[in-house]
Design a protein around this motif. Sequence first.
Motif, PDB file in Angstrom:
ATOM      1  N   TRP A 190       0.842  -1.206   0.000  1.00  0.00           N
ATOM      2  CA  TRP A 190       0.000   0.000   0.000  1.00  0.00           C
ATOM      3  C   TRP A 190       0.871   1.248   0.000  1.00  0.00           C
ATOM      4  N   ALA A 191       1.858   1.299   0.882  1.00  0.00           N
ATOM      5  CA  ALA A 191       2.705   2.484   0.994  1.00  0.00           C
ATOM      6  C   ALA A 191       3.465   2.735  -0.304  1.00  0.00           C
ATOM      7  N   ALA A 192       3.997   1.677  -0.903  1.00  0.00           N
ATOM      8  CA  ALA A 192       4.733   1.838  -2.159  1.00  0.00           C
ATOM      9  C   ALA A 192       3.828   2.413  -3.243  1.00  0.00           C
ATOM     10  N   TRP A 193       2.592   1.938  -3.297  1.00  0.00           N
ATOM     11  CA  TRP A 193       1.637   2.429  -4.298  1.00  0.00           C
ATOM     12  C   TRP A 193       1.302   3.901  -4.052  1.00  0.00           C
ATOM     13  N   GLN A 194       1.169   4.276  -2.782  1.00  0.00           N
ATOM     14  CA  GLN A 194       0.880   5.680  -2.466  1.00  0.00           C
ATOM     15  C   GLN A 194       2.053   6.577  -2.852  1.00  0.00           C
ATOM     16  N   VAL A 195       3.270   6.162  -2.488  1.00  0.00           N
ATOM     17  CA  VAL A 195       4.449   6.953  -2.810  1.00  0.00           C
ATOM     18  C   VAL A 195       4.594   7.107  -4.322  1.00  0.00           C
ATOM     19  N   TYR A 196       4.385   6.012  -5.043  1.00  0.00           N
ATOM     20  CA  TYR A 196       4.454   6.032  -6.504  1.00  0.00           C
ATOM     21  C   TYR A 196       3.450   7.025  -7.086  1.00  0.00           C
ATOM     22  N   GLN A 197       2.228   6.986  -6.570  1.00  0.00           N
ATOM     23  CA  GLN A 197       1.170   7.845  -7.099  1.00  0.00           C
ATOM     24  C   GLN A 197       1.377   9.305  -6.698  1.00  0.00           C
ATOM     25  N   ILE A 198       1.825   9.544  -5.462  1.00  0.00           N
ATOM     26  CA  ILE A 198       2.057  10.923  -5.026  1.00  0.00           C
ATOM     27  C   ILE A 198       3.158  11.562  -5.865  1.00  0.00           C
ATOM     28  N   GLU A 199       4.232  10.822  -6.107  1.00  0.00           N
ATOM     29  CA  GLU A 199       5.304  11.378  -6.929  1.00  0.00           C
ATOM     30  C   GLU A 199       4.807  11.672  -8.338  1.00  0.00           C
ATOM     31  N   ARG A 200       4.024  10.775  -8.899  1.00  0.00           N
ATOM     32  CA  ARG A 200       3.515  11.008 -10.256  1.00  0.00           C
ATOM     33  C   ARG A 200       2.568  12.202 -10.287  1.00  0.00           C
ATOM     34  N   THR A 201       1.716  12.314  -9.247  1.00  0.00           N
ATOM     35  CA  THR A 201       0.773  13.430  -9.199  1.00  0.00           C
ATOM     36  C   THR A 201       1.491  14.762  -9.072  1.00  0.00           C
ATOM     37  N   GLN A 202       2.537  14.797  -8.240  1.00  0.00           N
ATOM     38  CA  GLN A 202       3.206  16.066  -7.959  1.00  0.00           C
ATOM     39  C   GLN A 202       4.254  16.437  -9.002  1.00  0.00           C
ATOM     40  N   ASN A 203       4.962  15.413  -9.530  1.00  0.00           N
ATOM     41  CA  ASN A 203       6.068  15.709 -10.437  1.00  0.00           C
ATOM     42  C   ASN A 203       5.776  15.377 -11.889  1.00  0.00           C
ATOM     43  N   GLY A 204       4.654  14.707 -12.124  1.00  0.00           N
ATOM     44  CA  GLY A 204       4.297  14.376 -13.495  1.00  0.00           C
ATOM     45  C   GLY A 204       5.050  13.203 -14.073  1.00  0.00           C
ATOM     46  N   SER A 205       5.842  12.507 -13.251  1.00  0.00           N
ATOM     47  CA  SER A 205       6.591  11.343 -13.727  1.00  0.00           C
ATOM     48  C   SER A 205       6.456  10.215 -12.717  1.00  0.00           C
TER      49      SER A 205
END
Length: 883
Positions: free
Chosen positions: A482-497
């Motif tokens: 769960w945490a890995a998925w959240q970190v992955y999604q937060i980075e994509r949402t904030q940085n676009g990658s």
Amino acid sequence: MTTAEQDRLAEAKAGIVDWRRWGTYLSERAWGTVREDYSTDGNAWAYFPFEHAHSRAYRWNEDGLAGWCDRDQIICLGLALWNGRDGVLKERPYGLTNEQGNHGEDVKDYWFYTDNLPTHAYASMVYKYPQAAFPYADLLTTNQNRGQSQGEYELFDALRDQWLEQRYFDVRVDYAKSAPEDLFCRITVVNRGPDPAPIHLLPQLWYRNTWSWNPGQCAPRITKCGDGRVRTTHPQLGERWFSVTTSTGEVPPVIFCENETNNTRLFGTPNNATTVKDGINDYVVNGDQDAISESEGSKAAAHVIATLQSGETLTVTVCFATANLERPFDDADTVLSARQAEAAEFYRSVAAADLSEDERLVQRQAFAGLLWCKQFYNYRVRRWLKGDPGQPVPPEQRWNSRNSDWQHLAVTDVILMPDAWEYPWFAAWDLAFHCVAMAMIDPEFAKQQILVLQQSTAQHPHGQIPSYEWSFGDTNPPVHAWAAWQVYQIERTQNGSADRDFLVRVYRSVTLNAMWWLNQKDASDRGVFGGGFLGMDNIGVFNRDLPLPTGGQLAQVDGTAWMAALIFHLLEITIELSRAEPNYLTMFGRWIWDAWLIANALEKGSDHVSFWDERTGFYHDVIETPGAGNHSLEVFSMQAVVPLFAAIAIPTTSVEVLDTVNRCLDELARAYEHTDRDVSLRLKGGDGSHCMVAIVHTDRLTAILERLLDPEQFLSPNGIRSLSKFHRDHPYVYRVNGEDHAVSYQPAESDSRMFGGNSNWRGPVWLPMNFLFVQALDSYARFLGDTFTVPDPNEPNTPVSLAGIADQMARRLTGLLVRDERGRRLTHGDNDYFQTDPHWKDLVPFHEYFDGDTGRGLGASHQTGWTATVALLLQFRGRLRFG
């Protein structure tokens, strides 16, 4: 336009500049830890007590006050204070051990983390130092004499009159890097009291003792090279100069000792060095000139002495540099001011535009505490079991004692800790929440932390992720996928990658962890999982780590539901990875099968157990006794919320994803020849914008929410209680062999020492579970839209959507820390001094958990690990489903 801190983070990510090599990595406590315990009975608190800390060298890591070190903790900086009255220097915070406190371990000093940047280019904290003698004995004996029904006796209680008269020093410590390897430290002391008061400030520099445990090594030298200045050199760090000046213009003398144990004082045996670890203490406090050297040692301190008038300020500035600067302090004001401004700029860029000034303050201090709780961690289990060459051999019993089946574990790293004093060691499920919060400001470090327990020297070869130092083999909720998925999604949402390579690495290890759960925690191979206490220490009728007094076995709703949630998170990750590599879809079909099996076990029962009670409309643990049937334990607890975490809302615009999900579900239905009795993972209805795969369908969701949103049951003014308030007047009692085992609602401290007395899941509000609940509401809200409403808890005659409930819950939770309309912070409780004093009211303690009725902060007072998720709740409110 990027900020200066974002530029530093980019340089660190690219490997251009190692901005993270130095930071606030020094723990506030190293005594009383498992690492330092070489006893026969495994009583770590007793083997290395606080009373030994200032005289005894540590084996595995150092501690100190307002500390700083490199990532390998070769050399440390910290602060010592003396008010002329204490029996020892104030070099580290004081607290009670688990057995001494009436509610478990508890730190007594007051300090607050006020700022920190991800690269630690700037950091600040405030320590409140009493002018009266620190009441060590009073705090100990009074707490020891208090029972479970009484509250903890705190430093404010012991020195109430002195605090109200402001008889203390405000000690602020600021660190600012002038370059990646160079820094300034400024210590600002203010006499808040009405009368003149003496103060000794001792900025300290010392080496972690590695030489005592490794034959052939010699203690590194710190040598005097002028007034207020020392020089040292080390094979890894090279040359360093440590210089100190004061606002009075006086250049303080520097005194030295060795970071070696005072064997004579503690054990009655000869010392190994002429001076020892407590030499500076003995010189300052007792006037023992023979206890120090005036020329060299492995520990040094500049000794600043002043008497401050009421309201007077004294400033001490330290320069720690890689070059012998002729004028080391010329740039101090400029650098400190610039880094402080850059910190403000960085956090302005992070915060949502609609946050109030106080919400921004809380969010920034939440991140500050999270970053200050990055700690150097060093533990090699096999070396710990064997003992060190030239040292006494540990007792033979240790080879069959704590963590002896984790001999592969060898971790030396900087890790996000739950708390720098009460929990100065990693805890697996805490760390997952730390990483999700960290992803908002430093996704690169968050990803590294997700992986730190999944490396081969940490994760068990059989797949288990180590839980925490006191027992690596205990079972924590499996939330790392769960945490890995959240970190992955937060980075994509904030940085676009998106960092697909990171997700691939995580997928391998969490798959291994899932296999361990499937093979080890489903005792009867029927989709029913148990893991003991699973982090929720006191929530159950019985100690779930021990055999039941009833006989039979306990089927755990939370263990089963956590496993369901893990499978659903793996489903999400598999879908993402299959976009580039369709071969991952072979695993997707496997996870669908596991999800369906667990869903059936959880929802309609498998074999003898049924977790859902149609009569109560809730999930409960069940005792299964062969030949005697089963018995539902009708406790209304937070365990019943965990099944809601196994849910995925998929936008209907994601055509390829939906085709994959539907194809696999259809194949499963055909292969198993589904009947109407089988649980469907596809939910019906919704507003058409999303499809949903979940375990809990809307009929059961309605029943669960009816209890959760009832103020007389779960809903507190500031979140969901961990146990229903119903049990205040209606304790659940299970009678066995003439003995009653009861569960009653306790909004604050626990009256049970089932797990040491320091944790209470029988009523308080906990941020991690509430965070996941808000996220689950967001998932269901996306699927159901306005087609599903519940009575508004604020206005019962008004219907509200789940999105509205999620937003309300987020605001209730942030209201624990953010000032209310009366200007009060609920976390401070009824302490008017903390609420209103201008020097306290904006210093926010991020507690471990909170009173289920009043919102008062409880447990560990610096639990800026998972309580830092308040930063995300402030940022996104109820919209916590990232991606």
